[in-house]
Design an enzyme around this catalytic site. Sequence first.
Site, PDB file in Angstrom:
ATOM      1  N   SER A 100       0.255  11.940 -20.663  1.00 43.00           N
ATOM      2  CA  SER A 100      -0.800  10.925 -20.773  1.00 43.00           C
ATOM      3  C   SER A 100      -1.598  11.071 -22.068  1.00 43.00           C
ATOM      4  CB  SER A 100      -1.705  11.004 -19.542  1.00 43.00           C
ATOM      5  OG  SER A 100      -2.594   9.931 -19.479  1.00 43.00           O
ATOM      6  N   ASP A 239      -3.810   4.680 -24.204  1.00 45.50           N
ATOM      7  CA  ASP A 239      -3.604   6.130 -24.223  1.00 45.50           C
ATOM      8  C   ASP A 239      -2.113   6.416 -24.405  1.00 45.50           C
ATOM      9  OD1 ASP A 239      -2.711   5.363 -21.699  1.00 45.50           O
ATOM     10  OD2 ASP A 239      -3.335   7.243 -20.751  1.00 45.50           O
ATOM     11  N   ASP A 241       0.522   7.262 -22.617  1.00 43.72           N
ATOM     12  CA  ASP A 241       1.587   6.651 -21.813  1.00 43.72           C
ATOM     13  C   ASP A 241       1.250   5.220 -21.412  1.00 43.72           C
ATOM     14  OD1 ASP A 241      -0.389   7.351 -19.957  1.00 43.72           O
ATOM     15  OD2 ASP A 241       1.063   7.775 -18.376  1.00 43.72           O
ATOM     16  N   ASP A 243      -1.022   3.676 -19.672  1.00 47.98           N
ATOM     17  CA  ASP A 243      -1.514   3.211 -18.379  1.00 47.98           C
ATOM     18  C   ASP A 243      -3.033   3.019 -18.388  1.00 47.98           C
ATOM     19  OD1 ASP A 243      -2.303   5.873 -18.364  1.00 47.98           O
ATOM     20  OD2 ASP A 243      -1.423   6.342 -16.403  1.00 47.98           O
TER      21      ASP A 243
END
EC number: 5.4.2.10
Length: 445
Positions: A100, A239, A241, A243
Amino acid sequence: MGKYFGTDGVRGRANEGLTLDISIKIGQYLGWYYSKSGRHARILIGKDTRLSGDMFELGLSAGATSMGAQVYLLGVCPTPSISYLIQKERFDCGIMVSASHNPYYDNGIKVFNDRGEKMEEFVLLKIEDYMDGKTQLPLATGDKIGELIEWEDGLEIYMSWLKETVPVDLTGMHICVDLANGSATSTAAETLDALGATVEAINNSPNGININNKCGSTHPEGLQRIMTENDYDIGLAFDGDADRLIICDSDGRLMDGDYILYICSRYLKSINKLNKNMCVTTVMANLGLYKALDANKIDYIQTPVGDKYVFEEMQNHDYWIGGEQSGHIIFYEHEKTGDGLFTALQILMVMKETGKTLQELSEGLFIYPQLLENVEVKDKENVLNDEALQKVIQSVQDDLGDEGRILVRPSGTEPLIRVMVEAKTDELCKEYVERVVSYMQEHAF
Protein backbone atom coordinates in the site's frame (compact mmCIF):
# COMPACT_ATOMS: atom_id res chain seq x y z
CA MET A 1 -5.53 -11.25 13.93
CA GLY A 2 -3.36 -14.30 13.47
CA LYS A 3 0.37 -14.87 13.76
CA TYR A 4 1.17 -13.66 10.24
CA PHE A 5 -2.01 -12.13 8.85
CA GLY A 6 -3.00 -8.73 10.20
CA THR A 7 -6.07 -6.69 9.30
CA ASP A 8 -4.63 -6.09 5.83
CA GLY A 9 -2.77 -9.28 4.99
CA VAL A 10 0.85 -10.26 5.64
CA ARG A 11 3.30 -7.35 5.76
CA GLY A 12 7.03 -7.03 6.21
CA ARG A 13 10.35 -6.04 4.72
CA ALA A 14 11.03 -8.01 1.56
CA ASN A 15 13.29 -11.01 2.28
CA GLU A 16 13.40 -10.09 5.97
CA GLY A 17 9.99 -10.19 7.66
CA LEU A 18 8.28 -11.28 4.45
CA THR A 19 10.17 -14.00 2.60
CA LEU A 20 9.86 -15.88 -0.67
CA ASP A 21 9.13 -19.07 1.30
CA ILE A 22 6.10 -17.40 2.90
CA SER A 23 4.70 -16.50 -0.51
CA ILE A 24 5.20 -20.05 -1.80
CA LYS A 25 3.42 -21.50 1.24
CA ILE A 26 0.46 -19.11 0.88
CA GLY A 27 0.21 -19.97 -2.81
CA GLN A 28 0.40 -23.68 -2.08
CA TYR A 29 -2.34 -23.66 0.51
CA LEU A 30 -4.71 -21.59 -1.60
CA GLY A 31 -3.96 -23.72 -4.67
CA TRP A 32 -4.72 -26.89 -2.70
CA TYR A 33 -7.75 -25.46 -0.86
CA TYR A 34 -9.57 -24.45 -4.02
CA SER A 35 -8.41 -27.42 -6.12
CA LYS A 36 -9.14 -30.18 -3.60
CA SER A 37 -12.51 -30.96 -5.24
CA GLY A 38 -10.54 -32.36 -8.20
CA ARG A 39 -10.78 -29.41 -10.59
CA HIS A 40 -8.16 -26.77 -11.34
CA ALA A 41 -8.79 -23.73 -9.14
CA ARG A 42 -8.68 -20.33 -10.84
CA ILE A 43 -6.59 -17.81 -8.89
CA LEU A 44 -5.99 -14.18 -9.87
CA ILE A 45 -2.76 -12.43 -8.83
CA GLY A 46 -1.86 -8.74 -9.14
CA LYS A 47 0.94 -6.54 -7.84
CA ASP A 48 2.04 -2.94 -7.46
CA THR A 49 5.30 -1.54 -8.81
CA ARG A 50 7.76 -2.21 -5.99
CA LEU A 51 10.96 -4.09 -6.77
CA SER A 52 10.10 -7.24 -4.83
CA GLY A 53 6.69 -7.60 -6.50
CA ASP A 54 7.99 -9.92 -9.23
CA MET A 55 9.56 -12.22 -6.69
CA PHE A 56 6.44 -12.63 -4.58
CA GLU A 57 4.17 -12.83 -7.62
CA LEU A 58 6.20 -15.76 -8.95
CA GLY A 59 6.49 -17.37 -5.51
CA LEU A 60 2.73 -17.33 -5.08
CA SER A 61 2.28 -18.61 -8.62
CA ALA A 62 4.76 -21.45 -8.19
CA GLY A 63 3.09 -22.51 -4.96
CA ALA A 64 -0.43 -22.42 -6.38
CA THR A 65 0.39 -24.22 -9.63
CA SER A 66 2.27 -26.92 -7.73
CA MET A 67 -1.05 -27.74 -6.05
CA GLY A 68 -3.08 -27.76 -9.25
CA ALA A 69 -4.31 -24.19 -9.65
CA GLN A 70 -4.59 -22.20 -12.86
CA VAL A 71 -2.97 -18.85 -12.04
CA TYR A 72 -3.88 -15.72 -13.97
CA LEU A 73 -1.36 -12.86 -13.73
CA LEU A 74 -2.89 -9.40 -14.00
CA GLY A 75 0.45 -7.63 -13.61
CA VAL A 76 0.66 -4.11 -12.17
CA CYS A 77 -2.86 -3.15 -11.15
CA PRO A 78 -4.89 -1.39 -8.45
CA THR A 79 -5.94 -3.57 -5.52
CA PRO A 80 -9.65 -2.88 -6.20
CA SER A 81 -9.32 -4.31 -9.71
CA ILE A 82 -8.53 -7.68 -8.12
CA SER A 83 -11.67 -7.52 -5.99
CA TYR A 84 -13.86 -6.56 -8.95
CA LEU A 85 -12.45 -9.08 -11.42
CA ILE A 86 -12.77 -11.98 -8.98
CA GLN A 87 -16.52 -11.36 -8.96
CA LYS A 88 -16.89 -10.50 -12.64
CA GLU A 89 -14.85 -13.43 -13.99
CA ARG A 90 -15.69 -15.92 -11.22
CA PHE A 91 -12.24 -16.62 -9.85
CA ASP A 92 -11.99 -18.82 -6.78
CA CYS A 93 -9.83 -16.27 -5.00
CA GLY A 94 -7.43 -13.43 -5.63
CA ILE A 95 -4.11 -12.21 -4.26
CA MET A 96 -2.62 -8.71 -4.33
CA VAL A 97 1.10 -8.21 -3.76
CA SER A 98 1.42 -4.75 -2.23
CA ALA A 99 2.36 -2.85 0.91
CA SER A 100 0.00 0.00 0.00
CA HIS A 101 1.45 3.35 1.13
CA ASN A 102 4.61 1.87 2.70
CA PRO A 103 8.14 2.41 1.29
CA TYR A 104 9.39 0.21 -1.56
CA TYR A 105 11.44 -2.09 0.66
CA ASP A 106 8.27 -3.31 2.37
CA ASN A 107 5.77 -5.59 0.71
CA GLY A 108 2.59 -7.44 1.56
CA ILE A 109 0.22 -10.18 0.47
CA LYS A 110 -3.53 -9.49 0.59
CA VAL A 111 -5.92 -12.38 -0.01
CA PHE A 112 -9.52 -12.10 -1.29
CA ASN A 113 -12.24 -14.75 -1.36
CA ASP A 114 -14.52 -15.64 -4.27
CA ARG A 115 -16.80 -12.68 -3.48
CA GLY A 116 -13.97 -10.17 -3.77
CA GLU A 117 -13.91 -9.62 -0.01
CA LYS A 118 -11.00 -10.02 2.38
CA MET A 119 -10.46 -13.71 3.04
CA GLU A 120 -12.31 -15.28 5.97
CA GLU A 121 -10.37 -15.54 9.22
CA PHE A 122 -10.70 -19.33 9.47
CA VAL A 123 -9.01 -19.80 6.08
CA LEU A 124 -6.18 -17.46 7.03
CA LEU A 125 -5.60 -19.43 10.24
CA LYS A 126 -5.42 -22.67 8.23
CA ILE A 127 -2.85 -21.03 5.94
CA GLU A 128 -0.82 -20.08 9.01
CA ASP A 129 -0.90 -23.66 10.29
CA TYR A 130 0.48 -24.82 6.95
CA MET A 131 3.15 -22.10 7.02
CA ASP A 132 4.21 -23.36 10.47
CA GLY A 133 4.40 -26.98 9.30
CA LYS A 134 1.42 -28.12 11.38
CA THR A 135 -0.26 -29.66 8.35
CA GLN A 136 1.08 -31.48 5.28
CA LEU A 137 -0.51 -31.27 1.83
CA PRO A 138 -0.02 -33.47 -1.25
CA LEU A 139 1.55 -31.88 -4.33
CA ALA A 140 -0.27 -32.15 -7.65
CA THR A 141 1.20 -34.59 -10.16
CA GLY A 142 0.70 -35.49 -13.81
CA ASP A 143 -2.07 -33.56 -15.53
CA LYS A 144 -3.22 -32.17 -12.17
CA ILE A 145 -0.34 -29.65 -12.08
CA GLY A 146 -1.56 -26.14 -12.81
CA GLU A 147 -0.36 -23.56 -15.30
CA LEU A 148 0.44 -19.86 -15.47
CA ILE A 149 -1.54 -17.51 -17.72
CA GLU A 150 -0.64 -13.87 -18.39
CA TRP A 151 -4.07 -12.26 -18.53
CA GLU A 152 -3.75 -9.17 -20.70
CA ASP A 153 -7.48 -8.39 -20.91
CA GLY A 154 -8.13 -8.04 -17.18
CA LEU A 155 -7.36 -4.35 -16.75
CA GLU A 156 -9.34 -3.45 -19.88
CA ILE A 157 -12.38 -5.19 -18.39
CA TYR A 158 -11.93 -3.29 -15.13
CA MET A 159 -11.51 0.11 -16.79
CA SER A 160 -14.50 -0.51 -19.05
CA TRP A 161 -16.59 -1.26 -15.99
CA LEU A 162 -15.48 1.98 -14.32
CA LYS A 163 -16.46 4.03 -17.37
CA GLU A 164 -19.82 2.25 -17.67
CA THR A 165 -20.65 2.55 -13.97
CA VAL A 166 -19.76 6.24 -13.71
CA PRO A 167 -20.30 7.46 -17.29
CA VAL A 168 -19.43 11.06 -16.58
CA ASP A 169 -18.43 13.33 -19.47
CA LEU A 170 -15.24 15.05 -18.33
CA THR A 171 -14.86 17.24 -21.39
CA GLY A 172 -13.52 20.62 -20.30
CA MET A 173 -12.10 19.31 -16.99
CA HIS A 174 -8.43 19.96 -16.31
CA ILE A 175 -7.05 17.38 -13.89
CA CYS A 176 -3.64 16.80 -12.34
CA VAL A 177 -2.99 13.29 -11.03
CA ASP A 178 -0.23 12.16 -8.68
CA LEU A 179 0.14 8.45 -9.37
CA ALA A 180 2.65 7.78 -6.55
CA ASN A 181 4.80 5.79 -9.03
CA GLY A 182 2.50 2.92 -8.10
CA SER A 183 -0.50 0.92 -9.23
CA ALA A 184 -2.46 3.93 -10.46
CA THR A 185 0.03 4.27 -13.33
CA SER A 186 -1.74 1.32 -14.97
CA THR A 187 -5.24 2.83 -15.12
CA ALA A 188 -5.89 6.36 -13.80
CA ALA A 189 -4.68 8.72 -16.52
CA GLU A 190 -5.92 6.43 -19.31
CA THR A 191 -9.43 6.18 -17.82
CA LEU A 192 -9.79 9.91 -17.16
CA ASP A 193 -8.49 10.73 -20.63
CA ALA A 194 -10.99 8.33 -22.22
CA LEU A 195 -13.81 10.16 -20.44
CA GLY A 196 -12.73 13.45 -22.04
CA ALA A 197 -10.59 15.10 -19.39
CA THR A 198 -7.33 16.92 -20.03
CA VAL A 199 -4.92 15.09 -17.74
CA GLU A 200 -1.41 15.83 -16.53
CA ALA A 201 0.25 13.02 -14.62
CA ILE A 202 3.10 13.41 -12.14
CA ASN A 203 5.08 10.63 -10.43
CA ASN A 204 4.16 8.43 -13.35
CA SER A 205 7.51 6.67 -13.92
CA PRO A 206 7.86 3.71 -11.53
CA ASN A 207 11.32 2.15 -11.30
CA GLY A 208 10.78 -0.31 -8.47
CA ILE A 209 12.11 1.87 -5.67
CA ASN A 210 10.30 5.21 -6.06
CA ILE A 211 6.78 4.08 -5.14
CA ASN A 212 5.34 6.45 -2.48
CA ASN A 213 8.69 8.26 -2.34
CA LYS A 214 7.80 11.87 -1.49
CA CYS A 215 4.67 11.54 -3.61
CA GLY A 216 1.12 10.24 -3.66
CA SER A 217 -1.58 10.52 -1.03
CA THR A 218 0.85 10.41 1.91
CA HIS A 219 3.15 13.10 0.46
CA PRO A 220 0.95 15.41 -1.65
CA GLU A 221 3.09 18.54 -1.28
CA GLY A 222 4.23 18.42 -4.91
CA LEU A 223 0.65 18.16 -6.14
CA GLN A 224 -0.37 21.09 -3.94
CA ARG A 225 2.39 23.24 -5.39
CA ILE A 226 1.41 22.39 -8.96
CA MET A 227 -2.23 23.18 -8.22
CA THR A 228 -1.35 26.68 -7.00
CA GLU A 229 0.91 27.36 -9.99
CA ASN A 230 -1.46 26.15 -12.72
CA ASP A 231 -5.11 26.20 -13.73
CA TYR A 232 -6.56 22.81 -12.77
CA ASP A 233 -10.07 22.00 -11.59
CA ILE A 234 -8.94 19.22 -9.25
CA GLY A 235 -5.86 17.32 -8.15
CA LEU A 236 -5.99 13.59 -7.41
CA ALA A 237 -3.36 11.86 -5.26
CA PHE A 238 -3.37 8.05 -5.08
CA ASP A 239 -1.48 5.75 -2.75
CA GLY A 240 0.81 2.91 -3.83
CA ASP A 241 -1.87 0.33 -4.63
CA ALA A 242 -4.50 2.90 -5.68
CA ASP A 243 -7.20 1.98 -3.17
CA ARG A 244 -6.99 5.40 -1.48
CA LEU A 245 -7.48 8.93 -2.76
CA ILE A 246 -6.75 12.39 -1.41
CA ILE A 247 -8.03 15.33 -3.46
CA CYS A 248 -6.77 18.87 -3.85
CA ASP A 249 -8.81 21.91 -4.90
CA SER A 250 -7.72 24.58 -7.37
CA ASP A 251 -6.25 26.65 -4.52
CA GLY A 252 -4.00 23.79 -3.43
CA ARG A 253 -6.03 22.93 -0.33
CA LEU A 254 -5.93 19.26 0.60
CA MET A 255 -9.19 17.40 1.12
CA ASP A 256 -8.94 14.03 2.84
CA GLY A 257 -11.47 11.23 3.27
CA ASP A 258 -13.64 13.28 5.62
CA TYR A 259 -14.19 15.86 2.87
CA ILE A 260 -14.96 13.11 0.36
CA LEU A 261 -17.50 11.49 2.69
CA TYR A 262 -19.16 14.87 3.28
CA ILE A 263 -19.36 15.84 -0.40
CA CYS A 264 -20.57 12.45 -1.60
CA SER A 265 -23.03 11.88 1.27
CA ARG A 266 -24.66 15.26 0.68
CA TYR A 267 -24.92 14.65 -3.04
CA LEU A 268 -26.32 11.13 -2.63
CA LYS A 269 -28.91 12.45 -0.19
CA SER A 270 -29.91 15.19 -2.63
CA ILE A 271 -30.72 12.61 -5.32
CA ASN A 272 -32.32 10.12 -2.87
CA LYS A 273 -29.46 7.61 -3.23
CA LEU A 274 -28.08 7.72 0.34
CA ASN A 275 -29.35 4.35 1.47
CA LYS A 276 -30.83 4.46 4.99
CA ASN A 277 -29.52 8.06 5.22
CA MET A 278 -26.28 6.67 6.68
CA CYS A 279 -22.57 7.51 6.41
CA VAL A 280 -20.13 5.03 7.99
CA THR A 281 -16.95 6.46 9.56
CA THR A 282 -14.24 5.31 11.95
CA VAL A 283 -13.68 6.80 15.39
CA MET A 284 -10.85 8.89 13.89
CA ALA A 285 -13.14 10.93 11.63
CA ASN A 286 -12.97 14.63 12.41
CA LEU A 287 -15.50 16.18 14.78
CA GLY A 288 -16.19 18.75 12.08
CA LEU A 289 -17.51 16.00 9.79
CA TYR A 290 -20.05 14.92 12.39
CA LYS A 291 -21.22 18.47 12.98
CA ALA A 292 -21.58 19.03 9.23
CA LEU A 293 -23.49 15.76 8.76
CA ASP A 294 -25.80 16.74 11.64
CA ALA A 295 -26.45 20.09 9.99
CA ASN A 296 -27.46 18.26 6.81
CA LYS A 297 -29.62 15.76 8.73
CA ILE A 298 -27.43 12.83 7.67
CA ASP A 299 -26.99 9.96 10.14
CA TYR A 300 -23.59 8.45 10.88
CA ILE A 301 -22.06 5.55 12.74
CA GLN A 302 -18.52 4.98 14.03
CA THR A 303 -16.44 1.81 13.71
CA PRO A 304 -12.96 0.94 15.01
CA VAL A 305 -10.06 2.13 12.87
CA GLY A 306 -9.56 0.01 9.74
CA ASP A 307 -11.35 -0.37 6.42
CA LYS A 308 -12.14 -3.95 7.43
CA TYR A 309 -14.49 -2.69 10.12
CA VAL A 310 -16.03 -0.05 7.88
CA PHE A 311 -16.81 -2.71 5.28
CA GLU A 312 -18.28 -5.11 7.84
CA GLU A 313 -20.66 -2.41 9.10
CA MET A 314 -21.72 -1.54 5.57
CA GLN A 315 -22.17 -5.18 4.62
CA ASN A 316 -24.18 -6.07 7.72
CA HIS A 317 -26.62 -3.17 7.33
CA ASP A 318 -26.53 -2.37 3.60
CA TYR A 319 -25.11 1.13 4.01
CA TRP A 320 -23.83 2.57 0.74
CA ILE A 321 -21.02 4.96 1.67
CA GLY A 322 -18.29 4.78 4.28
CA GLY A 323 -14.59 5.26 4.74
CA GLU A 324 -11.60 6.69 6.54
CA GLN A 325 -9.69 9.97 6.72
CA SER A 326 -6.90 8.28 4.76
CA GLY A 327 -9.07 8.41 1.64
CA HIS A 328 -10.06 4.75 1.70
CA ILE A 329 -13.70 5.18 0.63
CA ILE A 330 -16.15 2.34 -0.06
CA PHE A 331 -19.22 2.75 -2.28
CA TYR A 332 -20.92 -0.49 -1.26
CA GLU A 333 -23.61 -0.33 -3.94
CA HIS A 334 -20.85 -0.96 -6.47
CA GLU A 335 -17.71 -2.31 -4.74
CA LYS A 336 -16.48 -4.24 -1.73
CA THR A 337 -13.25 -2.38 -1.13
CA GLY A 338 -11.85 1.12 -1.38
CA ASP A 339 -11.04 2.24 -4.91
CA GLY A 340 -9.16 5.49 -5.48
CA LEU A 341 -10.12 5.82 -9.13
CA PHE A 342 -13.79 4.99 -8.55
CA THR A 343 -13.82 7.57 -5.75
CA ALA A 344 -12.25 10.12 -8.09
CA LEU A 345 -14.95 9.48 -10.68
CA GLN A 346 -17.65 9.92 -8.04
CA ILE A 347 -16.23 13.31 -7.01
CA LEU A 348 -15.88 14.39 -10.63
CA MET A 349 -19.45 13.34 -11.31
CA VAL A 350 -20.68 15.47 -8.40
CA MET A 351 -18.73 18.45 -9.74
CA LYS A 352 -20.15 18.00 -13.24
CA GLU A 353 -23.74 17.32 -12.13
CA THR A 354 -23.87 20.28 -9.74
CA GLY A 355 -21.66 22.65 -11.71
CA LYS A 356 -19.86 23.48 -8.45
CA THR A 357 -16.19 23.69 -7.55
CA LEU A 358 -14.67 21.69 -4.72
CA GLN A 359 -14.61 24.86 -2.64
CA GLU A 360 -18.35 25.26 -3.09
CA LEU A 361 -19.10 21.59 -2.49
CA SER A 362 -17.21 21.59 0.81
CA GLU A 363 -19.01 24.64 2.23
CA GLY A 364 -20.42 23.93 5.67
CA LEU A 365 -17.57 21.64 6.69
CA PHE A 366 -15.11 23.00 9.24
CA ILE A 367 -12.27 20.58 9.97
CA TYR A 368 -11.12 20.96 13.55
CA PRO A 369 -7.36 21.07 14.16
CA GLN A 370 -6.19 17.67 15.33
CA LEU A 371 -3.10 16.50 17.20
CA LEU A 372 -2.10 12.88 17.70
CA GLU A 373 0.75 11.76 19.95
CA ASN A 374 1.93 8.20 20.52
CA VAL A 375 3.12 7.13 23.97
CA GLU A 376 5.15 3.95 24.35
CA VAL A 377 3.89 1.87 27.29
CA LYS A 378 4.64 -1.45 28.97
CA ASP A 379 1.06 -2.68 29.28
CA LYS A 380 -1.67 -1.10 27.15
CA GLU A 381 -4.53 -2.71 29.06
CA ASN A 382 -3.15 -1.64 32.41
CA VAL A 383 -2.87 1.96 31.22
CA LEU A 384 -6.39 2.16 29.84
CA ASN A 385 -7.86 0.64 33.02
CA ASP A 386 -6.18 3.20 35.30
CA GLU A 387 -9.00 5.09 37.03
CA ALA A 388 -6.93 8.23 37.67
CA LEU A 389 -5.99 8.43 33.98
CA GLN A 390 -9.64 8.07 33.05
CA LYS A 391 -10.41 11.07 35.27
CA VAL A 392 -7.72 13.11 33.50
CA ILE A 393 -9.20 12.17 30.14
CA GLN A 394 -12.70 13.08 31.34
CA SER A 395 -11.46 16.43 32.62
CA VAL A 396 -10.11 17.23 29.15
CA GLN A 397 -13.41 16.27 27.54
CA ASP A 398 -15.29 18.42 30.07
CA ASP A 399 -13.08 21.40 29.22
CA LEU A 400 -13.55 20.82 25.48
CA GLY A 401 -17.33 20.52 25.77
CA ASP A 402 -19.08 20.50 22.40
CA GLU A 403 -16.16 22.24 20.68
CA GLY A 404 -13.71 19.38 20.66
CA ARG A 405 -13.05 15.80 21.69
CA ILE A 406 -10.36 13.48 23.02
CA LEU A 407 -9.75 9.91 21.96
CA VAL A 408 -7.29 7.66 23.79
CA ARG A 409 -6.88 4.21 22.26
CA PRO A 410 -4.31 1.41 21.99
CA SER A 411 -2.34 0.69 18.84
CA GLY A 412 -3.39 -2.57 17.26
CA THR A 413 0.17 -3.61 16.38
CA GLU A 414 2.62 -1.75 18.64
CA PRO A 415 3.10 -1.13 22.41
CA LEU A 416 1.66 2.35 22.05
CA ILE A 417 -1.24 4.39 23.39
CA ARG A 418 -2.49 6.96 20.90
CA VAL A 419 -3.71 10.26 22.37
CA MET A 420 -5.71 12.36 19.93
CA VAL A 421 -7.37 15.71 20.60
CA GLU A 422 -9.49 17.89 18.33
CA ALA A 423 -10.15 21.47 19.34
CA LYS A 424 -10.80 24.87 17.83
CA THR A 425 -7.11 25.81 17.72
CA ASP A 426 -3.76 24.06 17.43
CA GLU A 427 -2.76 25.61 20.75
CA LEU A 428 -5.67 23.99 22.56
CA CYS A 429 -4.91 20.64 20.94
CA LYS A 430 -1.34 20.80 22.20
CA GLU A 431 -2.38 21.86 25.70
CA TYR A 432 -4.87 19.02 26.17
CA VAL A 433 -2.68 16.32 24.63
CA GLU A 434 0.19 17.34 26.90
CA ARG A 435 -2.09 17.12 29.94
CA VAL A 436 -2.79 13.43 29.26
CA VAL A 437 0.66 12.49 28.02
CA SER A 438 2.36 14.18 31.00
CA TYR A 439 0.24 12.19 33.41
CA MET A 440 1.17 8.94 31.68
CA GLN A 441 4.86 9.80 31.71
CA GLU A 442 4.86 10.94 35.35
CA HIS A 443 3.30 7.65 36.43
CA ALA A 444 5.83 5.60 34.45
CA PHE A 445 3.29 3.72 32.37
